[in-house]
Design a protein around this motif. Structure first.
Motif, PDB file in Angstrom:
ATOM      1  N   ILE A  86       0.862  -1.184   0.000  1.00  0.00           N
ATOM      2  CA  ILE A  86       0.000   0.000   0.000  1.00  0.00           C
ATOM      3  C   ILE A  86       0.901   1.237   0.000  1.00  0.00           C
ATOM      4  O   ILE A  86       1.313   1.733   1.058  1.00  0.00           O
ATOM      5  CB  ILE A  86      -0.938   0.031   1.221  1.00  0.00           C
ATOM      6  N   PRO A  87       1.277   1.766  -1.174  1.00  0.00           N
ATOM      7  CA  PRO A  87       2.105   2.980  -1.215  1.00  0.00           C
ATOM      8  C   PRO A  87       1.311   4.179  -0.707  1.00  0.00           C
ATOM      9  O   PRO A  87       0.076   4.191  -0.710  1.00  0.00           O
ATOM     10  CB  PRO A  87       2.440   3.125  -2.706  1.00  0.00           C
ATOM     11  N   CYS A  88       2.054   5.228  -0.318  1.00  0.00           N
ATOM     12  CA  CYS A  88       1.377   6.402   0.236  1.00  0.00           C
ATOM     13  C   CYS A  88       0.597   7.160  -0.825  1.00  0.00           C
ATOM     14  O   CYS A  88      -0.406   7.813  -0.532  1.00  0.00           O
ATOM     15  CB  CYS A  88       2.390   7.314   0.926  1.00  0.00           C
ATOM     16  N   GLY A  89       1.079   7.141  -2.083  1.00  0.00           N
ATOM     17  CA  GLY A  89       0.379   7.801  -3.176  1.00  0.00           C
ATOM     18  C   GLY A  89       0.698   9.267  -3.351  1.00  0.00           C
ATOM     19  O   GLY A  89       0.257   9.873  -4.339  1.00  0.00           O
ATOM     20  N   GLN A  93       8.243   9.517  -5.246  1.00  0.00           N
ATOM     21  CA  GLN A  93       8.308   8.248  -5.970  1.00  0.00           C
ATOM     22  C   GLN A  93       6.930   7.813  -6.455  1.00  0.00           C
ATOM     23  O   GLN A  93       6.772   7.355  -7.600  1.00  0.00           O
ATOM     24  CB  GLN A  93       8.934   7.164  -5.082  1.00  0.00           C
ATOM     25  N   CYS A  94       5.926   7.940  -5.611  1.00  0.00           N
ATOM     26  CA  CYS A  94       4.568   7.570  -6.016  1.00  0.00           C
ATOM     27  C   CYS A  94       4.077   8.451  -7.155  1.00  0.00           C
ATOM     28  O   CYS A  94       3.484   7.963  -8.128  1.00  0.00           O
ATOM     29  CB  CYS A  94       3.619   7.659  -4.824  1.00  0.00           C
ATOM     30  N   ARG A  95       4.332   9.755  -7.072  1.00  0.00           N
ATOM     31  CA  ARG A  95       3.886  10.658  -8.126  1.00  0.00           C
ATOM     32  C   ARG A  95       4.586  10.367  -9.446  1.00  0.00           C
ATOM     33  O   ARG A  95       4.038  10.622 -10.528  1.00  0.00           O
ATOM     34  CB  ARG A  95       4.117  12.122  -7.719  1.00  0.00           C
ATOM     35  N   ALA A  96       5.801   9.821  -9.370  1.00  0.00           N
ATOM     36  CA  ALA A  96       6.538   9.469 -10.586  1.00  0.00           C
ATOM     37  C   ALA A  96       6.127   8.104 -11.129  1.00  0.00           C
ATOM     38  O   ALA A  96       6.641   7.668 -12.163  1.00  0.00           O
ATOM     39  CB  ALA A  96       8.037   9.480 -10.301  1.00  0.00           C
ATOM     40  N   GLY A  97       5.205   7.426 -10.440  1.00  0.00           N
ATOM     41  CA  GLY A  97       4.757   6.110 -10.891  1.00  0.00           C
ATOM     42  C   GLY A  97       5.578   4.954 -10.357  1.00  0.00           C
ATOM     43  O   GLY A  97       5.440   3.832 -10.835  1.00  0.00           O
ATOM     44  N   ASP A  98       6.411   5.224  -9.359  1.00  0.00           N
ATOM     45  CA  ASP A  98       7.254   4.184  -8.782  1.00  0.00           C
ATOM     46  C   ASP A  98       6.795   3.861  -7.367  1.00  0.00           C
ATOM     47  O   ASP A  98       7.552   4.000  -6.390  1.00  0.00           O
ATOM     48  CB  ASP A  98       8.715   4.622  -8.775  1.00  0.00           C
ATOM     49  N   GLY A  99       5.571   3.398  -7.258  1.00  0.00           N
ATOM     50  CA  GLY A  99       5.021   3.094  -5.940  1.00  0.00           C
ATOM     51  C   GLY A  99       5.786   2.022  -5.201  1.00  0.00           C
ATOM     52  O   GLY A  99       5.788   1.986  -3.960  1.00  0.00           O
ATOM     53  N   ASN A 100       6.467   1.128  -5.927  1.00  0.00           N
ATOM     54  CA  ASN A 100       7.250   0.092  -5.253  1.00  0.00           C
ATOM     55  C   ASN A 100       8.465   0.662  -4.528  1.00  0.00           C
ATOM     56  O   ASN A 100       9.064  -0.019  -3.694  1.00  0.00           O
ATOM     57  CB  ASN A 100       7.695  -0.980  -6.263  1.00  0.00           C
ATOM     58  N   LEU A 101       8.824   1.906  -4.833  1.00  0.00           N
ATOM     59  CA  LEU A 101       9.950   2.566  -4.169  1.00  0.00           C
ATOM     60  C   LEU A 101       9.500   3.554  -3.096  1.00  0.00           C
ATOM     61  O   LEU A 101      10.330   4.272  -2.531  1.00  0.00           O
ATOM     62  CB  LEU A 101      10.817   3.301  -5.201  1.00  0.00           C
ATOM     63  N   CYS A 102       8.215   3.591  -2.818  1.00  0.00           N
ATOM     64  CA  CYS A 102       7.675   4.522  -1.822  1.00  0.00           C
ATOM     65  C   CYS A 102       8.344   4.293  -0.464  1.00  0.00           C
ATOM     66  O   CYS A 102       8.312   3.182   0.074  1.00  0.00           O
ATOM     67  CB  CYS A 102       6.161   4.318  -1.694  1.00  0.00           C
ATOM     68  N   HIS A 286       6.145  -4.125  -9.486  1.00  0.00           N
ATOM     69  CA  HIS A 286       5.708  -2.808  -9.926  1.00  0.00           C
ATOM     70  C   HIS A 286       4.501  -2.953 -10.853  1.00  0.00           C
ATOM     71  O   HIS A 286       4.654  -3.146 -12.051  1.00  0.00           O
ATOM     72  CB  HIS A 286       6.862  -2.102 -10.650  1.00  0.00           C
ATOM     73  N   GLU A 287       3.318  -2.913 -10.274  1.00  0.00           N
ATOM     74  CA  GLU A 287       2.055  -2.958 -11.033  1.00  0.00           C
ATOM     75  C   GLU A 287       2.038  -4.137 -12.014  1.00  0.00           C
ATOM     76  O   GLU A 287       1.792  -3.972 -13.209  1.00  0.00           O
ATOM     77  CB  GLU A 287       1.841  -1.625 -11.760  1.00  0.00           C
ATOM     78  N   THR A 288       2.292  -5.306 -11.481  1.00  0.00           N
ATOM     79  CA  THR A 288       2.465  -6.484 -12.332  1.00  0.00           C
ATOM     80  C   THR A 288       1.277  -7.442 -12.315  1.00  0.00           C
ATOM     81  O   THR A 288       1.296  -8.436 -13.049  1.00  0.00           O
ATOM     82  CB  THR A 288       3.722  -7.260 -11.907  1.00  0.00           C
TER      83      THR A 288
END
Length: 336
Positions: A86-89, A93-102, A286-288
């Motif tokens: 559950i990324p912070c959003g 990192q989340c804004r760049a589309g890298d939620g797995n790095l949040c 990552h969104e897999t």
């Protein structure tokens, strides 16, 4: 009251009665858990009390490979796979589309967020993925490690025609080999110390599978001294990184996906420098899930990877069995 398996400390997993989950707030659903796979990181928590620099601070319910049935919400009555992160959003990192790095991600079974080894939990709707009728609940749970394998192959930049070595033949390593094959790799090799896991890798599409001490010479022979184009490390030990460094050609890329027991890893730096190698780290997935579902319904059968199943009441025995590594994937049937 419902039951849950809670990890209190190293080797201390207790099946306990717990309060039922609170009513879901808007955008969240209650999920009745049916199947949970045990991951190598779960085993680190059980045997070492954590992974690397992250340790158990308070009792937690493990389990991040899970599937169940949505009780309410938009998927009520449907079987679903649960994305455990559950990324912070809102972070960079989340804004760049890298939620797995949040850096503020909340992850099932880690750092106070209870995971799947309980009869039900409440989870965000957008992280639930309906399962096609052709996928079993166990296969639904295994979409998470398949997602890690998909991400690892992407991070490794596997291209059509590549020769690929996977170092580590646990379930994610086996799935990485299978995904590399379906990505267009010309040949897929695997190194793994356990003979039964080498056989599993061959059944899942690896061309050759060797013991680690044989791998470097075998790769040299198979590639006429050139080396493989890509290596994917999935063992979490320095010897596997060394195998990867030794086996790749100059200019190759190595993706490191194994989770070590200690904060530091080492590799032959002189060899890596002379070869001009690129190392890339694999951070979860990552969104897999859509891609994982596609693969699992178009020929990549996940069920044969499950070698042993246990009931929730026998969760401690399941962990002990998985730690012994006498099989492939151990699954706990929560609803049995």
């Amino acid at each position: 009251m419902p039951a849950a398996a809670r990890l209190h400390g190293i080797g201390d997993l207790r099946v306990e009665q717990v309060p039922p989950p609170a009513a879901p707030r808007p955008g969240w659903s209650t999920v009745a858990v049916t199947s949970v796979g045990l991951c190598g990181s779960d085993l680190h928590w059980y045997t070492d009390g954590g992974t690397g620099e992250v340790t158990i601070d308070e009792p937690v319910v493990p389990g991040h490979e899970l599937a169940g049935v949505a009780i309410d919400g938009p998927y009520a009555g449907r079987r679903v796979a649960v994305d455990p992160a559950i990324p912070c959003g809102v972070c960079e990192q989340c804004r760049a589309g890298d939620g797995n790095l949040c850096p503020d991600v909340r992850f099932a079974g880690h750092a106070g967020l209870d995971g799947g080894l309980q009869e039900s939990l409440v989870w965000p709707d957008h992280l639930l993925f309906p399962l096609p009728d052709g996928l079993s609940d166990d296969a639904g749970a295994l979409l998470e490690p398949l997602g890690v394998a998909i991400h690892a192959v992407g991070v490794a930049h596997v291209r059509p025609g590549d020769d690929v070595l996977v170092a580590g033949g646990g379930p994610i390593g086996v799935l990485a080999a299978a995904v590399a094959r379906r990505t267009g790799a010309r040949r897929v090799f695997l190194s793994e110390p356990l003979a039964h896991r080498r056989q599993t890798a061959l059944r899942f599409g690896a061309d050759e599978a060797w013991a680690p001490e044989e791998a470097a010479a075998a790769v040299e022979s198979a590639t006429n001294g050139r080396g493989v184009d890509v290596a994917i490390e999935m063992a979490g030990v320095d010897d596997a990184i060394t195998t990867a460094v030794t086996a790749v050609r100059p200019g190759a890329r190595i993706a490191l996906g194994g989770i070590p027991s200690t904060p530091l890893s080492a590799f032959p730096a002189a060899v890596a420098r002379r070869k001009g190698l690129t190392f890339a780290m694999v951070r979860r997935m990552h969104e897999t899930y859509p891609r994982a579902i596609e693969l699992a319904t178009t020929g990549l059968d996940l069920d044969p990877l499950v070698s042993h199943r246990f009931r929730l009441a026998d969760a401690a025995a399941a962990f002990e069995h998985a730690v012994a590594r006498t099989g492939d994937k151990t699954v706990i049937a929560v609803d049995s």
